[in-house]
Design a protein around this motif. Structure first.
Motif, PDB file in Angstrom:
ATOM      1  N   VAL A   1       0.955  -0.999   0.016  1.00  0.00           N
ATOM      2  CA  VAL A   1      -0.211   0.175   0.026  1.00  0.00           C
ATOM      3  C   VAL A   1       0.917   1.088  -0.028  1.00  0.00           C
ATOM      4  N   THR A   2       1.922   1.332   1.000  1.00  0.00           N
ATOM      5  CA  THR A   2       2.801   2.201   0.754  1.00  0.00           C
ATOM      6  C   THR A   2       3.657   2.520  -0.570  1.00  0.00           C
ATOM      7  N   SER A   3       3.893   1.381  -1.210  1.00  0.00           N
ATOM      8  CA  SER A   3       4.455   1.787  -2.724  1.00  0.00           C
ATOM      9  C   SER A   3       3.567   2.212  -3.585  1.00  0.00           C
ATOM     10  N   LEU A   4       2.347   1.780  -3.839  1.00  0.00           N
ATOM     11  CA  LEU A   4       1.319   2.224  -4.621  1.00  0.00           C
ATOM     12  C   LEU A   4       0.917   3.635  -4.414  1.00  0.00           C
ATOM     13  N   GLY A   5       0.899   3.908  -3.051  1.00  0.00           N
ATOM     14  CA  GLY A   5       0.795   5.087  -2.615  1.00  0.00           C
ATOM     15  C   GLY A   5       1.781   6.156  -3.289  1.00  0.00           C
ATOM     16  N   ILE A   6       2.948   5.887  -3.140  1.00  0.00           N
ATOM     17  CA  ILE A   6       3.993   6.911  -3.595  1.00  0.00           C
ATOM     18  C   ILE A   6       3.786   7.194  -5.202  1.00  0.00           C
ATOM     19  N   LEU A   7       3.178   6.096  -5.878  1.00  0.00           N
ATOM     20  CA  LEU A   7       3.189   6.006  -7.232  1.00  0.00           C
ATOM     21  C   LEU A   7       1.663   6.774  -7.523  1.00  0.00           C
ATOM     22  N   GLY A   8       0.924   7.226  -6.391  1.00  0.00           N
ATOM     23  CA  GLY A   8      -0.152   7.742  -6.560  1.00  0.00           C
ATOM     24  C   GLY A   8      -1.394   6.801  -7.413  1.00  0.00           C
ATOM     25  N   LEU A   9      -1.106   5.636  -6.948  1.00  0.00           N
ATOM     26  CA  LEU A   9      -2.221   4.722  -7.330  1.00  0.00           C
ATOM     27  C   LEU A   9      -3.356   4.362  -6.647  1.00  0.00           C
ATOM     28  N   HIS A  10      -3.489   4.978  -5.525  1.00  0.00           N
ATOM     29  CA  HIS A  10      -4.793   4.698  -4.655  1.00  0.00           C
ATOM     30  C   HIS A  10      -5.887   5.739  -4.739  1.00  0.00           C
ATOM     31  N   ARG A  11      -5.977   6.540  -5.599  1.00  0.00           N
ATOM     32  CA  ARG A  11      -6.818   7.644  -5.569  1.00  0.00           C
ATOM     33  C   ARG A  11      -8.371   7.396  -5.679  1.00  0.00           C
ATOM     34  N   GLY A  12      -8.930   8.045  -5.294  1.00  0.00           N
ATOM     35  CA  GLY A  12     -10.587   7.885  -5.370  1.00  0.00           C
ATOM     36  C   GLY A  12     -11.079   6.824  -4.546  1.00  0.00           C
ATOM     37  N   LYS A  13     -12.446   6.525  -4.898  1.00  0.00           N
ATOM     38  CA  LYS A  13     -13.003   5.509  -4.271  1.00  0.00           C
ATOM     39  C   LYS A  13     -13.059   5.573  -2.704  1.00  0.00           C
ATOM     40  N   SER A  14     -12.445   4.273  -2.240  1.00  0.00           N
ATOM     41  CA  SER A  14     -12.448   4.074  -0.646  1.00  0.00           C
ATOM     42  C   SER A  14     -10.972   4.771  -0.107  1.00  0.00           C
ATOM     43  N   ALA A  15     -10.005   4.809  -0.794  1.00  0.00           N
ATOM     44  CA  ALA A  15      -8.843   4.912  -0.177  1.00  0.00           C
ATOM     45  C   ALA A  15      -8.821   6.593   0.162  1.00  0.00           C
ATOM     46  N   ASN A  16      -8.203   6.861   1.193  1.00  0.00           N
ATOM     47  CA  ASN A  16      -8.143   8.232   1.843  1.00  0.00           C
ATOM     48  C   ASN A  16      -6.596   8.309   2.342  1.00  0.00           C
ATOM     49  N   VAL A  17      -5.954   9.392   1.248  1.00  0.00           N
ATOM     50  CA  VAL A  17      -4.526   9.343   1.389  1.00  0.00           C
ATOM     51  C   VAL A  17      -4.232  10.842   2.010  1.00  0.00           C
ATOM     52  N   SER A  18      -3.427  10.732   3.189  1.00  0.00           N
ATOM     53  CA  SER A  18      -2.948  12.135   3.722  1.00  0.00           C
ATOM     54  C   SER A  18      -1.643  11.933   4.087  1.00  0.00           C
ATOM     55  N   GLY A  19      -1.032  13.370   4.376  1.00  0.00           N
ATOM     56  CA  GLY A  19       0.333  13.438   4.466  1.00  0.00           C
ATOM     57  C   GLY A  19       0.963  14.129   3.289  1.00  0.00           C
ATOM     58  N   GLU A  20       2.349  14.008   3.329  1.00  0.00           N
ATOM     59  CA  GLU A  20       3.185  14.445   1.946  1.00  0.00           C
ATOM     60  C   GLU A  20       4.088  13.560   1.505  1.00  0.00           C
ATOM     61  N   ILE A  21       4.118  13.789   0.030  1.00  0.00           N
ATOM     62  CA  ILE A  21       5.168  12.815  -0.700  1.00  0.00           C
ATOM     63  C   ILE A  21       5.908  13.674  -1.554  1.00  0.00           C
ATOM     64  N   TRP A  22       7.000  14.187  -0.927  1.00  0.00           N
ATOM     65  CA  TRP A  22       7.800  15.333  -1.695  1.00  0.00           C
ATOM     66  C   TRP A  22       8.827  14.433  -2.635  1.00  0.00           C
ATOM     67  N   LEU A  23       8.690  14.701  -4.069  1.00  0.00           N
ATOM     68  CA  LEU A  23       9.787  14.033  -5.082  1.00  0.00           C
ATOM     69  C   LEU A  23      10.539  15.003  -5.768  1.00  0.00           C
ATOM     70  N   ASP A  24      11.589  15.132  -5.388  1.00  0.00           N
ATOM     71  CA  ASP A  24      12.582  16.514  -6.073  1.00  0.00           C
ATOM     72  C   ASP A  24      11.782  17.717  -6.092  1.00  0.00           C
ATOM     73  N   GLY A  25      11.212  18.007  -4.860  1.00  0.00           N
ATOM     74  CA  GLY A  25      10.605  19.329  -4.561  1.00  0.00           C
ATOM     75  C   GLY A  25       9.145  19.552  -5.166  1.00  0.00           C
ATOM     76  N   GLU A  26       8.396  18.407  -5.324  1.00  0.00           N
ATOM     77  CA  GLU A  26       7.107  18.428  -5.753  1.00  0.00           C
ATOM     78  C   GLU A  26       6.189  17.641  -4.627  1.00  0.00           C
ATOM     79  N   ASP A  27       5.169  18.079  -4.148  1.00  0.00           N
ATOM     80  CA  ASP A  27       4.388  17.200  -3.426  1.00  0.00           C
ATOM     81  C   ASP A  27       3.414  16.442  -4.138  1.00  0.00           C
ATOM     82  N   LEU A  28       3.473  15.137  -4.136  1.00  0.00           N
ATOM     83  CA  LEU A  28       2.684  14.294  -5.053  1.00  0.00           C
ATOM     84  C   LEU A  28       1.063  14.210  -4.483  1.00  0.00           C
ATOM     85  N   VAL A  29       1.054  14.418  -3.077  1.00  0.00           N
ATOM     86  CA  VAL A  29      -0.387  14.157  -2.809  1.00  0.00           C
ATOM     87  C   VAL A  29      -1.099  15.106  -2.918  1.00  0.00           C
TER      88      VAL A  29
END
Ligand SMILES: Nc1ncnc2c1ncn2[C@@H]1O[C@H](COP(=O)(O)OP(=O)(O)OP(=O)(O)O)[C@@H](O)[C@H]1O
Ligand SMILES: Nc1ncnc2c1ncn2[C@@H]1O[C@H](COP(=O)(O)OP(=O)(O)O)[C@@H](O)[C@H]1O
Ligand code: SF4
Ligand code: SF4
Ligand SMILES: [Mg+2]
Ligand SMILES: [Mg+2]
Lengths: 341, 344
Positions: free
Chosen positions: B51-79
């Protein structure tokens, strides 16, 4: 370990060739030589480990020995009786003595039956009378494998993977077997649960005087649990020895490569440059390489390896190897050593 | 001020609403990673690794998933970035290698076409240039006769070759972040060794940041600079590979080490399993989620059951989530745990 000289199980030149058919007429076009002439003995009270990579014939061997599959060649002798082609009717009483534990604790239990029914079934099938009733007997076994006797009326889905494997073990123990063939008993389990089940198997062996054949691909687990170990490659046993010899001075190049490939949980071991790395994958058992089957991946292969099949020979006491150019071979010359052992 | 890390994950939470309740698969995870470095994430099944790895790749969007926090990749927040933007980053800037390559490759297209397709999404080149690149990549990951095999279909490859092809596909766009989720779990040990060697070599060459996720402590020890141990959706210990293997301070890490038979040591009489079973992520145990299984939970004045321990620094770069004092942990390790692990 109490081992007698008379083997509990003796396997001689055992063979299973699965026909490969084609078309509507099911014309046979070839055969998968899943098990291709293997011989080994298992003595009372010991654990024999069977290792090798996927598809080398470990499970097929287990199923042949317990007669869940019909051998196409060779012999299986249990307690001195040839059971190779014994009819199912005659086998039935023997089924009590020889049980199998399967890899997948999820699919091997009927989801619609309670734990009590599952573990109690062998009593009913075999028509065994128990002193205080089947329920009491089942609850005793549940306790023995570390489950709560109150779990009697629960269903498999209410249990975790490790607990389900315990239920599977309880079922095989119901009729106090002499020999248990465990096919990957812990590979579907989490590390912490694996260790619980390994300890349980060892405790039960001591308590009930069981004999095990443990099939696994995990070389660390096999070393931990076995007294002797057989290594298989493409339907053949290429090396068999007591575990100390096999792990400290492996003679077959394939065994050396296997051991060398196991990742070591120690960051310092990483620097170790002289590890053996095989190239390529295991060839198909439909078309195994001729003579020594390992020659397509072996770094020691010579012309003779491609033309003459090396026999499984005893090169040191209790240490049998099938290779023309073994590693760690004892001096003097192998032939002499074999003659004196 | 020092520059911010290449990948910086802060207090990542990924919760799923289900009929049975909220599943807290990832519950406040923080870590960072630089280019050229490897982070190993270990934990048992269900601890939240995938779930962590899919979360970093942004593959949990929508439906039942609730993603919070910050994922900074090279200066950009992916969340907070748009879904479209994250999709564009996948493949170009970050890529993933899965446990089962068959399920992530299309069965009806040749291996080569899939690499060509992926490459051309991000690079405006002709088909024949992309094809040359695909052949080159297949050769680099050790596929024999790449010129011929480029036109093979996934089912014509063995398990090891498929995993190589998958790695070729992931690397074809030269990603700066590569996440490998149980990349060798389905493979035989001799093939696993080849793939681990390959990943180590390629990472050196590409200087990418690598996250390797596995339940196998041997595999993480082979590759990782740093290791994160997960339990019930949380990081319970974080440190260098040396910290985790030579001076671990969390009772669960000790349990993992004791559960494992080791080929590099004399055989032991008995394994030392963690008792009990992994927790449900819906009804996570109170306080320290590990307390029902922990042999030391009675040495913390009742805190283990009452309060979630904070992840604290025990040494620079070595973090532990446990109520035992530093002295208690080190004394236990030196006097009770280590001697048993090493001598038995
Ligand atoms: N019923 C069958 N018909 C045809 N081929 C079979 C059959 N059962 C097994 N085989 C083949 O026989 C070979 C040996 O299979 P087996 O299941 O014994 O391997 P294994 O050593 O147990 O492997 P694993 O580690 O993957 O469980 C394989 O090539 C397999 O595909
Ligand atoms: N889409 C989903 N909906 C609900 N629960 C999920 C979903 N995906 C994963 N989970 C749950 O999250 C937990 C962590 O899963 P995962 O990250 O796959 O574990 P692992 O560490 O084995 O990779 C598990 O309890 C799993 O059942
Ligand atoms: S017989 Fe030849 S090819 Fe076979 S294992 Fe021995 S050295 Fe290698
Ligand atoms: S906080 Fe308590 S229960 Fe959790 S690991 Fe530490 S001692 Fe054990
Ligand atoms: Mg099998
Ligand atoms: Mg996973």
């Amino acid at each position: 370990m109490t081992t007698s000289n008379e083997p509990l199980l003796s396997v001689q030149d055992l063979e299973k060739h699965f026909p490969v058919t084609k078309g509507l007429l099911k014309r046979q076009v070839g055969a998968v030589k899943a098990v291709d002439g293997i011989s080994f003995d298992v003595f009372k009270g010991e654990t024999l480990g069977l290792v090798g990579e996927s598809g080398c014939g470990k499970s097929t061997t287990g199923r042949l020995v317990t007669r869940l599959l019909e051998p196409t060649g060779g012999k299986v002798v249990f307690e001195g009786r040839d059971i190779t082609h014994m009819s199912q009717g005659k086998l039935r009483p023997l089924r009590r003595d020889m049980q199998m534990i399967f890899q997948d604790p999820f699919s091997s239990l009927n989801p619609r039956h309670t734990v009590g029914t599952i573990v109690g079934a062998p009593f009913h099938i075999q028509g065994v009378q128990t002193e205080h009733g089947v329920k009491k007997a089942v609850q005793d076994i549940l306790q023995l494998v570390g489950l709560n006797p109150e779990h009697y009326n629960r269903y498999p889905h209410e249990f975790s993977g490790g607990q389900r494997q315990r239920i599977g073990i309880a079922r095989t123990l119901a009729l106090k077997p002499k020999l248990i063939i465990a096919d990957e008993p812990v590979s579907a389990l989490d590390v912490s649960i694996q260790a619980q089940v390994v300890n349980l198997l060892e405790d039960l062996q001591n308590e009930l005087d069981l004999t095990y054949v443990v099939i696994a691909h995990d070389l660390s687990v096999v070393r931990h649990i076995s007294d002797r170990v057989a290594v298989m490659y493409l339907g053949k046993i290429v090396e068999i020895a007591d575990r100390k010899r096999l792990y400290s001075s492996p003679m077959h190049p394939y065994t050396n490569a296997l051991l060398s490939a196991v990742p070591i949980p120690d960051p310092k071991a990483r620097a170790d440059g002289d590890r053996i790395r095989l190239t390529g994958d295991v060839p198909s058992p439909l078309n195994p390489p001729p003579a020594c089957r390992f020659h397509t991946r072996c770094w020691k292969a010579q012309d003779i390896c491609k033309t003459v099949e090396p026999p499984l020979e005893e090169l040191a006491s209790g240490h049998r190897v099938a290779c023309h150019f073994p590693e760690n071979a004892p001096e003097p010359a192998p032939k002499t050593a074999a003659a004196t052992s | 001020m020092s520059e911010s890390p290449f990948l910086d994950v802060k207090d990542l939470k990924i919760h799923f609403s289900t009929d049975d309740g909220v599943v807290k698969s990832v519950d406040g995870l923080s870590f960072s990673l630089e280019r050229g470095k490897t982070l190993g994430i270990v934990g048992e099944s269900g601890s939240g690794k995938s779930v962590t790895s899919l979360g970093i790749l942004g593959l949990h969007r929508g439906k039942s998933a609730n993603v919070s926090g910050e994922i900074w990749l090279d200066g950009e927040d992916l969340v907070t970035a748009s879904q479209e933007h994250v999709r564009r980053l996948r493949g170009r800037k970050m890529a993933m290698i899965f446990q089962d390559p068959l399920s992530s490759m299309h069965p009806f297209y040749s291996v080569g076409d899939q690499i060509i397709e992926a490459y051309r999404i991000h690079h405006k080149v002709s088909k024949s240039v992309a094809r040359k690149h695909a052949i080159d990549m297949l050769g680099r990951v050790g596929i024999p006769e790449p010129k011929r095999r480029v036109d093979s279909y996934p089912h014509e490859f063995s398990g090891g070759m498929r995993q190589r092809a998958m790695i070729a596909m992931a690397l074809s766009c030269d990603p700066e972040l590569l996440i490998a989720d149980e990349p060798t779990t389905a493979l035989d040990v001799t093939v696993q060794a080849q793939i681990l060697d390959l990943m180590r070599d390629l990472q050196r060459e590409f200087n990418s940041a690598l996250i390797i996720i596995t339940h196998d402590l041997g595999v993480v020890a082979e590759l990782s600079n740093d290791i994160l141990v997960m339990y019930a959706g949380k990081c319970i210990e974080y440190g260098s590979a040396e910290d985790i293997f030579y001076r671990p301070e969390h009772p669960y890490t000790w349990g993992l080490l004791g559960s494992m038979p080791r080929l590099d040591r004399e055989p032991t009489e008995r394994l030392l399993p963690v008792k009990g079973t992994p927790p449900s992520l819906i009804n996570v145990p109170s306080g320290c989620a590990f307390h029902p299984r922990c042999p030391y939970s009675d040495q913390t004045d009742g805190q283990s059951k009452a309060e979630i321990p904070a992840l604290i620094n025990t040494d620079p770069g070595h973090l532990v989530r446990c109520h035992l004092s530093r002295t208690q942990r080190r004394t236990l390790w030196e006097n009770e745990v280590k001697p048993v692990l090493e001598t038995q």
